[in-house]
Write an enzyme that holds these catalytic residues in place. Structure first.
Site, PDB file in Angstrom:
ATOM      1  N   TYR A 118       0.828  -1.042   0.015  1.00  0.00           N
ATOM      2  CA  TYR A 118       0.132   0.146   0.001  1.00  0.00           C
ATOM      3  C   TYR A 118       0.792   1.326   0.128  1.00  0.00           C
ATOM      4  O   TYR A 118       1.795   1.189   0.616  1.00  0.00           O
ATOM      5  CB  TYR A 118      -0.896  -0.030   1.294  1.00  0.00           C
ATOM      6  CG  TYR A 118      -1.962   1.359   1.464  1.00  0.00           C
ATOM      7  CD1 TYR A 118      -2.925   1.420   0.978  1.00  0.00           C
ATOM      8  CD2 TYR A 118      -0.929   2.504   2.276  1.00  0.00           C
ATOM      9  CE1 TYR A 118      -3.717   2.786   0.912  1.00  0.00           C
ATOM     10  CE2 TYR A 118      -1.807   3.636   2.482  1.00  0.00           C
ATOM     11  CZ  TYR A 118      -3.148   3.585   1.718  1.00  0.00           C
ATOM     12  OH  TYR A 118      -3.575   4.778   1.691  1.00  0.00           O
ATOM     13  N   GLU A 206      -3.486   7.474  -3.964  1.00  0.00           N
ATOM     14  CA  GLU A 206      -3.490   6.115  -3.299  1.00  0.00           C
ATOM     15  C   GLU A 206      -3.232   5.132  -4.311  1.00  0.00           C
ATOM     16  O   GLU A 206      -4.062   4.904  -5.209  1.00  0.00           O
ATOM     17  CB  GLU A 206      -4.812   6.219  -2.461  1.00  0.00           C
ATOM     18  CG  GLU A 206      -4.729   5.094  -1.520  1.00  0.00           C
ATOM     19  CD  GLU A 206      -6.305   4.976  -0.747  1.00  0.00           C
ATOM     20  OE1 GLU A 206      -7.079   5.042  -1.415  1.00  0.00           O
ATOM     21  OE2 GLU A 206      -6.040   4.733   0.444  1.00  0.00           O
TER      22      GLU A 206
END
Ligand code: GDP
Ligand code: MN
Length: 397
Positions: A118, A206
């Site tokens: 991530y 993101e």
């Protein structure tokens, strides 16, 4: 402004960030052509069909699917295009899918297992600096990582004077437990990702997942990119990336009218000049035991035309039970605003079916209150904040 995955990846790629390659398609036929082309370019045997909507969690809703041959590409594209995709981030009605991204399959087998990480880039409001937030626990929803294993989320803050420094990129690669080629690839990935973030005036990147492929390449498989609206004037080429089909129709209309409007869930419509005062007004409404239905900044020229446009926008929201107009007459005099309100009110006739409270403060406020009180319209006036709150409370009771 929010972007689709394919647009986000386009921007990343233009800054040299490695991405999972894809081609946008609007029909099953185009999808098959795209798949053929990707096979030529990348050698991929399998393809992934990815719904392009402004919402995450598409995989969970059936909006990201693997196809193992061209027949499946066509079939799956047929199924996804036109569907109302429901994900944990959409309403129950879901979002209609107008286009799909056909991508290469990047989870191919090899010496190592592919690994999902991530990574996001965003502003740390507490320090006023950008930061890179990352976790070796990628692919899953990061909120549960934050809740259950917060020690697995790392942050790296960037000094705006220097930008990202080589040791910071190395630290990140190290924290992912990488070595060799993957380590080098990660430092390149992070460095170019941060440069992309600054270069396109983004307010959020993101990337979930960032993938380490079985042959140790580091690439962005997903891309959620938000661009700063206030900086869009510097990026002519990004301006037409806006997809108004994905946005709240009232907000689109407001932007076209030059009003700054955000739709909210409450029952009191707000019409205010100035963003700061608009925020304070929302507090005031909460203080009165109600909830704001919107944020609306009519800006410096609260003339009859703008006030009327603002009324129309607010009244589209059927949850609105009262409207609070809160104007500070600084450069724009209160009596002029009052005349605007009166004129707009009269033009709108019986379209206005909820009580209105107007608080006017500043230059010529008393004159303005007098004008409204004598205009024979159903509008309550107030001069003080508290008085306005009390009146909101009264009309809702
Ligand atoms: P999201 O669900 O909206 O976040 O969409 P993503 O782009 O993150 O994709 C969801 C999931 O699909 C990823 O976490 C992967 O597990 C899977 N996925 C994406 N690309 C590929 C691929 O090329 N091959 C395979 N096998 N799975 C993929
Ligand atoms: Mn994702």
């Amino acid at each position: 402004m929010n972007l689709h995955e394919y647009q986000g990846k386009e921007i990343l790629s233009s800054f040299g960030v490695g991405i999972q390659k894809g081609i946008l398609s609007k029909t099953p036929k185009e999808a098959v052509e795209a798949a053929k082309k990707l096979t030529e370019e990348t050698g991929t045997g399998w393809h992934v069909i990815k719904a392009q909507v402004h919402a995450g969690g598409r995989g969970k809703g059936g909006g990201v699917r693997l196809a193992k041959n061209l027949k499946e590409v066509e079939q799956i594209a047929e199924e996804i295009l036109g569907m109302h995709l429901v994900t944990p981030q959409t309403s129950k009605e879901g979002k209609e899918v107008h286009q799909v991204l056909i991508t290469e399959d990047v989870y191919y087998p090899g010496d190592n297992e592919p690994e999902e990480y991530y990574m996001s880039v965003l502003l740390n409001r507490a320090t006023g600096r950008n930061m890179i937030m990352y976790s070796p626990e990628g692919g899953v929803d990061i909120e549960s990582v934050a809740e259950n294993t917060p020690e697995k989320i790392f942050t790296e803050e960037i000094d705006p004077a220097t930008g990202i420094l080589p040791f910071q990129a190395r630290k990140i690669a190290f924290n992912f437990g990488l070595e060799g080629k993957a380590f080098k690839e990660m430092t390149k990935f992070v460095t170019s990702l941060y440069k992309a973030y600054e270069g396109c005036d983004s307010s959020l990147f993101e990337i979930n997942p960032v993938l380490k492929t079985s042959d140790d390449r580091i690439i962005a498989v997903d891309a959620k990119v938000t661009l700063d609206d206030s900086a869009l004037f510097r990026h002519k080429d990004y301006q037409n990336m806006r997809d108004t089909r994905e946005e709240d129709p009232t907000e689109v209309e407001a932007r076209e009218a030059g009003l700054s409007y955000v739709n909210l869930d409450g029952n009191v419509g707000c019409m205010v000049n100035g963003a700061g005062l608009a925020m304070a007004t929302m507090d005031l409404i909460k203080f009165a035991g109600a909830e704001p239905a919107n944020f609306l900044d009519v800006g410096g020229t609260a003339d009859a035309k703008r006030v009327e446009q603002a009324f129309k926008l607010i009244l589209k929201d059927k949850k609105v039970e009262a409207i609070l107009i809160n104007i500070f007459g600084g450069i724009v005099r209160c009596d002029r605003v009052a005349k605007g309100i009166i004129e707009a009110y009269k033009n709108m006739g019986d379209q206005i079916n909820v009580p209105i409270i107007v608080r006017l403060q500043g230059t010529n406020a008393e004159e303005a209150v007098k004008l409204i009180n004598e205009a024979g319209i159903n509008v309550e006036t107030a001069v003080q904040f508290k008085e306005a709150a009390d009146k909101v409370q009264k009309v809702l009771a």
